[in-house]
Design a protein around this motif. Structure first.
Motif, short mmCIF file in Angstrom:
data_model
loop_
_atom_site.label_atom_id
_atom_site.label_comp_id
_atom_site.label_asym_id
_atom_site.label_seq_id
_atom_site.Cartn_x
_atom_site.Cartn_y
_atom_site.Cartn_z
N TYR A 312 0.81 -1.06 0.07
CA TYR A 312 -0.18 0.18 -0.31
C TYR A 312 0.74 0.69 -0.62
CZ TYR A 312 -3.43 -3.10 1.24
OH TYR A 312 -4.99 -4.37 0.86
N SER A 313 2.23 1.39 1.21
CA SER A 313 2.74 2.67 1.01
C SER A 313 3.13 2.61 -0.54
CB SER A 313 3.39 2.12 2.21
OG SER A 313 5.04 1.05 2.11
N SER A 316 0.98 3.49 -2.83
CA SER A 316 0.73 5.66 -3.13
C SER A 316 1.69 6.48 -2.86
CB SER A 316 0.47 5.63 -1.53
OG SER A 316 -0.55 4.81 -0.69
N ALA A 317 2.69 5.95 -2.89
CA ALA A 317 4.15 6.61 -2.60
C ALA A 317 4.23 6.06 -4.73
CB ALA A 317 5.55 5.93 -2.30
N LEU A 385 11.19 10.13 -1.02
CA LEU A 385 11.41 10.02 0.13
C LEU A 385 10.21 9.36 0.73
CD1 LEU A 385 12.54 10.69 3.12
CD2 LEU A 385 10.33 12.25 2.99
N SER A 386 9.29 9.33 -0.19
CA SER A 386 8.35 8.12 0.27
C SER A 386 8.33 6.75 -0.38
CB SER A 386 6.87 8.66 -0.30
OG SER A 386 6.36 9.21 -1.45
N LEU A 388 10.99 6.35 -1.21
CA LEU A 388 12.83 4.77 -0.15
C LEU A 388 12.24 4.71 0.80
CD1 LEU A 388 15.78 5.57 0.53
CD2 LEU A 388 15.64 7.15 1.86
N ILE A 389 11.45 4.95 1.53
CA ILE A 389 10.22 4.55 2.73
C ILE A 389 10.09 3.10 2.45
CG2 ILE A 389 9.26 4.79 4.35
CD1 ILE A 389 10.36 8.36 4.85
N SER A 390 8.98 3.81 1.31
CA SER A 390 8.24 2.00 1.54
C SER A 390 8.95 1.18 0.36
CB SER A 390 7.49 2.77 0.51
OG SER A 390 7.35 2.94 -0.75
N ILE A 392 12.45 0.09 1.36
CA ILE A 392 12.94 0.39 2.42
C ILE A 392 12.35 -0.95 3.48
CG2 ILE A 392 14.20 0.47 4.75
CD1 ILE A 392 16.16 2.41 2.64
N GLN A 393 11.01 -0.04 3.42
CA GLN A 393 10.43 -0.90 4.24
C GLN A 393 10.25 -2.65 3.65
OE1 GLN A 393 8.70 -0.24 6.71
NE2 GLN A 393 9.01 1.57 7.42
N ASN A 459 -0.36 16.07 1.80
CA ASN A 459 -1.79 15.62 2.66
C ASN A 459 -2.09 15.90 1.45
OD1 ASN A 459 -1.17 13.52 3.92
ND2 ASN A 459 -1.55 14.94 6.10
N PHE A 462 -2.08 13.12 -0.71
CA PHE A 462 -2.58 11.78 0.07
C PHE A 462 -3.65 11.54 0.93
CE2 PHE A 462 2.34 11.78 0.61
CZ PHE A 462 2.90 10.67 -0.66
N ASN A 466 -3.49 7.56 -0.81
CA ASN A 466 -3.91 6.60 0.71
C ASN A 466 -5.42 5.68 0.72
OD1 ASN A 466 -1.56 6.78 0.52
ND2 ASN A 466 -1.74 8.04 2.77
N LEU C 64 1.50 8.09 4.55
CA LEU C 64 1.86 7.65 3.46
C LEU C 64 1.52 6.08 3.38
CD1 LEU C 64 3.89 6.66 0.16
CD2 LEU C 64 4.83 6.36 1.96
N ALA C 65 0.32 6.00 3.49
CA ALA C 65 -0.29 4.03 3.82
C ALA C 65 -1.06 4.60 4.90
CB ALA C 65 -0.09 2.99 2.76
N PHE C 176 19.78 11.43 3.24
CA PHE C 176 18.59 11.20 2.84
C PHE C 176 18.46 9.43 3.06
CE2 PHE C 176 15.49 10.27 -1.00
CZ PHE C 176 14.76 10.68 -0.28
N TYR C 184 13.66 2.65 8.58
CA TYR C 184 12.54 1.08 9.15
C TYR C 184 13.41 0.25 10.55
CZ TYR C 184 13.47 -3.25 6.77
OH TYR C 184 13.74 -4.97 7.30
#
Lengths: 475, 92, 522
Positions: A312-313, A316-317, A385-386, A388-390, A392-393, A459, A462, A466, C64-65, C176, C184
């Motif tokens: 999902y993340s 969305s990203a 950023l989103s 990258l985060i998603s 990595i998650q 937002n 988003f 989302n 984000l979700a 970054f 994480y």
């Protein structure tokens, strides 16, 4: 106006206009502007009508029940977002082609294009989806072929053939799906109904990969972008590439979740290659518009990486980055086209010192470029950023190397600023005057406004992005 | 003494090294190779496909004499093939 | 709270309004900027005097979700000190720019960018979490890029801006990446929370080591340390007021600030020794290179590099207070020296080469006195502020068994060499015989209110701060600070300083002919 009229009316209108308003071609741009504003209103009004989950039925038409050939028009939040993005871009493209030569035909084609692109995002019947998907190519072919630069015919043919070949794969996949499941509607197909999901997955993936474009199917894009007139490049990058990504989400990731999960690594690796490959290409490129085109591929690589997470993340990203990329790349293309028009050259060595002649246009170019390299407070940063985060998650810490994309971005963008915007004026810059049509400038300002506003308040987007994915069942 | 002075003056040539690295490794080697690959392998493959299909086109064009009998013959072959497919599908 | 919000937003709003006002009348640009700069400083002062407990404002930037990306604001003593430096010196810098930028046709652009720059720093030091910190970090990087290449029509400033952006950007991508990795690993980006998590050992040790190195690379890039320092020297192509901002008040401090902010994290990750080692290398490179530069500003640039390394060494040797007090002291005297250099350049028709100056104290006495104050503070002579922190850092490295040896030796060399290059600079510029008569004849007196006054204020500040070091140390480290004591260190340093000063005086004033032969011929 009902949904079906919003699709077919523009096509009819385009035909009618090309016969009756030949002598008063300048009216066309007003007609298309009003039409696109109306379409924007229509898409925005859909947001309120949408149910909490699932599709909003807009009716079934052209029922040939014997062949399941129903034009089922239904939208969910995802397609409504895409419709709105398309309508906004169409309006801005109209504004930025205000002083285009041979206007009558140009805006007719744009109007025809708007109908088919709305059809793509609204129809869920495979065959109709495919028909609209192909119909978008026809106006594009002419728009590139007639208003393009020197090698336009080559580019137009290449673009047409490339995407056409891809369409064959898609069509094959659609018939396979129908043969195996007996359902001809993408909202009804489940993976469990299919006997050969792997084959279908590959056919669909390759077909949509050309449109995205993903390495190694990207070579049509720089040519098409370079030869197309600037506003059409905006449409290509902002709508047509997004169409590929939209189809990828809808028909690969959501429809075939298990196979997608199985081949996520393929998608991921191709995404990473696209991102780095195009980034390095952009660094080497001295052709201004090609540089922008490669940066566009690089960003679509980021989108592919986000899609490959199948979470999902990640989705969305990806959707945020798609929207962000559309707004960021548009001013770059428009200004590149403008500079070519004024200096008569595509190459950065013939430019330089634009800041001294046209400070505001340069400022918008810099702003969009900073968006492309992912500077915080622009849309580019939130997207990166989103992603990258998603990623990595989902894939673990080694995906931190996605951060390198913003170094590549800085490499080609800052160096381009140095060569084009800053520095001493070249001879061709010195003798030309950089005055832009005020309405075209207005379009640039609106793009810049979006880049900053959605970058500062992500937002706002988003909020819609989302929930667009929460209705899908992902693994 | 003089050479030490020069080294110090240039900040131990670190900028020179970094510049050399970015220019020669990243720009001239990596980017240029990728660029060459793009033009000479990937795009060339695409263009080759197009060229082959164009020349095939030309060859096929020569076979087309525009005679009615040719066209009807081709149609007949097509119908036969279609019938054949339907037959096989039907049996299976 | 409201004050803090105004402080955060005013620079950006101000930048836009200054630009628009300046388009109407270019004088308005300056006065608007001056007013906003003063307001920012007054608000910071008010925050400082009203301070009782840290101001904490957690915000959510976006969802984000199901993930929540924060954008929080947090101001404690450490941030307040940085805020005071940024806004106070920023204000003086804007004031100084009235004369320095007087003839420039693009004043609105200049003042808007400067306010934007200050705004970036304010956001950076009042960040609660990595995302808001990174936002401030990058906005500041952008502003420095725009300011360094302010005279973009010339080749060198345009190149210099590009180099600054790319070098710092190279570091920034590691920060970054660290954001993504930390999110994480800990699903939190809160800087203070990270400190506690790290101390309690809840993060994997190896990952922590890697991430702390990543963040340190970003700090190296921004603070101009080895090997990412060349941009710092190139940045001299920008206006001198900008150099003063970059090297004194704002930009380079951020690298040290982030290490100080995540100090517990660094302690837990055991990377402080790396920080100290890189600091020592940079300190040595900076100090030795500064010795031979011919341009006034380049000497100061290398000295910035060397002195920030001292601050890094202080942190690396395990003393938060030593590193941060040195940063604070350095900010003031370096801004003073840069603006002093700017004043010299205004008087001397923007010539940068020191070899064309000489005997300028006869013409611009006040500037020479103010710069002498800065030079004394930089060389670490008591009771100036520089003495205290430099002495503490050297003592700390000597007392820490990890840094004792090579690192402390390099630190000592760098500390002592700073006397050499700064006295060389001062002597070549202000004393001896003038070496360019045509230029000397044209030297004009700078205006007292616009040029001399900010210099004198900073000179007095760097002198007075020598007496409040304990207070600053307590503010930045949050605890009572025991000054480490090494027997005979102060005496040794003082005698070294005197000796070196005499040598430099001999070679650069009495026997200039020998030295001149050595000079680099470009």
């Amino acid at each position: 106006m009902s949904a079906i009229e919003i699709i077919f009316m523009p096509m009819v209108l385009a035909l009618v206009l090309s016969f009756f308003l030949r002598s008063k071609a300048y009216i066309n741009k007003y007609i298309s502007l009003f039409l696109f504003i109306y379409m924007l209103g229509f898409s925005v009004s859909l947001f309120k009508k949408l149910p909490d989950e699932g599709y909003l039925q807009l009716g079934s038409f052209l029922d040939v029940s014997r062949f399941d050939f129903v034009l089922t028009l239904q939208v969910d939040l995802l397609s409504t977002i895409m419709l709105t993005l398309t309508a906004v871009l169409l309006i801005l493209v109209t504004l930025s082609s205000w002083s285009m030569p041979k206007q009558g035909m140009y805006f007719n084609l744009l109007i025809a294009f708007s109908g088919s692109i709305f059809g793509v995002f609204m129809s869920t019947n495979f065959l109709w989806f495919f028909i609209f998907w192909e119909l978008t190519l026809v106006p594009m072919y002419f728009l590139i072929g007639i208003w393009g630069a020197q090698k336009r015919v080559y580019a137009a043919v290449k673009f047409f053939l490339y995407t056409h070949l891809a369409s064959m794969l898609i069509l094959l996949a659609f018939f396979l799906i129908y043969k195996e499941s007996g359902v001809f509607d993408m909202s009804l197909v489940k993976e469990s109904m299919l006997m050969s999901p792997v084959l279908i997955w590959w056919l669909l993936f390759l077909g949509f990969a050309v449109k995205m474009p993903i390495f190694p199917f990207h070579t049509w894009l720089p040519d098409a972008h370079v030869q197309a007139p600037a506003p059409i490049s905006v449409l290509l990058a902002g709508v047509l590439l997004k169409m590929g990504a939209y189809a990828m989400i809808r028909m690969v990731i959501v429809m075939l979740p298990e196979t997608s999960q199985q081949y996520a690594w393929v998608v991921l690796i191709l995404g990473l290659i696209s991102m780095f490959y195009a980034g390095f290409m952009a660094i080497y490129e001295t052709h201004l518009k090609k540089m922008v085109a490669y940066s566009s591929i690089s960003h679509m690589g980021l989108v592919v990486i986000a899609l490959s997470t199948m979470s999902y993340s990640g989705l969305s990203a990806a959707l945020y980055e798609m929207i962000g990329h559309a707004f960021i790349i548009a001013p770059l293309f428009l200004i590149a086209g403008f500079l070519h028009q004024k200096t008569g050259s595509w190459y950065m060595k013939d430019m330089g010192g634009i800041m001294q002649k046209a400070p505001y246009i340069s400022a918008i170019f810099i702003l969009a470029g900073l968006g492309a390299l992912g500077l915080p407070s622009t849309m580019g940063f939130i997207g990166e950023l989103s992603i990258l985060i998603s990623s990595i998650q989902n894939f673990g810490l080694w995906m931190a190397l996605v951060a390198l994309s913003s170094m590549l971005g800085a490499g080609y963008m800052i160096w381009t600023f140095r060569r084009v915007i800053y520095g001493e004026m070249s001879a061709s810059v010195k003798k030309s005057n950089f005055i832009m049509h005020p309405i075209e400038f207005l379009a640039l300002v609106i793009f810049a406004f979006f880049i900053i506003v959605f970058g500062l308040f992500p937002n706002l987007l988003f909020e819609y992005i989302n929930p667009a994915f929460s209705q899908f069942e992902l693994l | 003494m003089r050479s030490l002075h020069t080294v110090l003056f240039n900040g131990y040539y670190i900028e020179f090294f970094i510049h050399y690295f970015t220019k020669n490794i990243i720009f001239n080697s990596l980017s240029r190779t990728i660029n060459w690959m793009d033009i000479h392998i990937i795009d060339a493959a695409v263009n080759a496909t197009v060229n082959i299909s164009f020349s095939l086109n030309k060859l096929l064009r020569k076979t087309d004499r525009g005679l009615m009998s040719d066209n009807s013959g081709a149609m007949l072959i097509g119908v036969v093939i279609l019938l054949f497919i339907i037959l096989i599908e039907g049996i299976a | 709270m409201t004050n803090l919000l105004i402080l955060l937003l005013l620079p950006f709003v101000g930048a836009i309004s200054v630009f628009i006002l300046g388009k109407l009348n270019s004088k308005l640009a300056f006065w608007g900027a001056e007013l906003i700069g003063l307001t920012l400083f007054l608000i910071t002062l008010k925050l400082y005097f009203d301070f009782s407990e840290p101001l904490n404002m957690p915000f959510t930037w976006f969802h984000l979700a199901s993930l929540e990306i924060p954008f929080g604001i947090y101001v404690d003593e450490l941030s307040l000190v940085m805020l005071l430096i940024a806004t106070g010196l920023g204000f003086l810098d804007i004031h100084f720019a009235h004369d320095y930028m007087a003839k420039d046709p693009f004043k609105p652009r200049y003042y808007a960018k400067v306010l934007f720059f200050i705004g970036g720093m304010i956001l950076l030091v009042s960040a609660k979490d990595m995302v808001s910190l990174f936002t401030g970090w990058e906005l500041m990087g952008l502003a420095s890029y725009l300011l360094i290449s302010f005279w973009h029509e010339k080749k060198e400033p345009a190149d210099a801006g590009m180099s600054a952006f790319l070098f710092t950007r190279f570091g920034d991508i590691f920060l970054f990446a660290a954001i993504g990795m930390l999110f994480y690993l800990t699903s939190s980006l809160d800087l203070l929370h990270l400190n506690t998590l790290a101390s309690s050992g809840e993060i994997d040790k190896n990952m922590m080591y890697l991430i702390s190195l990543f963040i340190f690379i970003a700090a190296i890039g921004k603070s101009g340390q080895f090997p990412l320092f060349p941009w710092l020297m190139r940045a001299m192509e920008g206006p001198t007021t900008v150099s003063a901002l970059i090297h004194g008040a704002i930009m380079v401090n951020s690298g040290i600030y982030i290490v100080a902010r995540l100090f517990d994290f660094y302690v837990a990750a055991q990377t402080l020794i790396v920080v100290a080692a890189f600091g020592a290398i940079s300190a040595f490179i900076g100090a030795t290179s500064a010795l031979v530069q011919t341009e006034l500003k380049k000497v100061l640039a290398y000295s910035t590099m060397s002195h920030l390394s001292l601050a890094f060494i202080g942190l690396g040797a395990g003393s938060l207070a030593a590193g941060m007090t040195h940063l604070v002291n350095h900010a003031v005297f370096k801004a003073l020296l840069f603006l002093g250099a700017g004043a010299v350049m205004i008087s001397a028709s923007h010539v940068k080469n020191m070899w064309r100056f000489g005997a300028y104290s006869k013409k611009i006495l006040f500037v020479s006195i103010a710069m002498a104050f800065g030079a004394l503070s930089l060389s670490g002579l008591p009771p100036f502020s520089g003495f205290y922190s430099k002495d503490t850092i050297i003592a700390t490295t000597l007392l820490n068994p990890q840094t004792k040896g090579l690192i402390s030796t390099l630190t000592l060399i760098a500390g002592v060499l700073s006397v050499a290059y700064i006295s060389r600079l001062w002597l070549l510029t202000f004393s001896g015989k003038n070496r360019d008569a045509a230029l000397f004849a044209k030297v004009k007196k700078p205006s007292f209110f616009w040029i001399i006054l900010p210099l004198l204020i900073m000179a007095v500040a760097t002198f007075l701060m020598g007496f409040t070091q304990e207070g600053i140390a307590k503010l930045v480290s949050g605890s009572d600070f025991q000054k480490p004591h090494v027997e005979g260190l102060v005496f040794g340093l003082l005698s070294a300083i005197t000796l070196i000063f005499i040598i430099i005086y001999y070679y650069y004033v009495k026997r200039l002919d020998i030295t001149k032969k050595l000079q680099h011929k470009p």
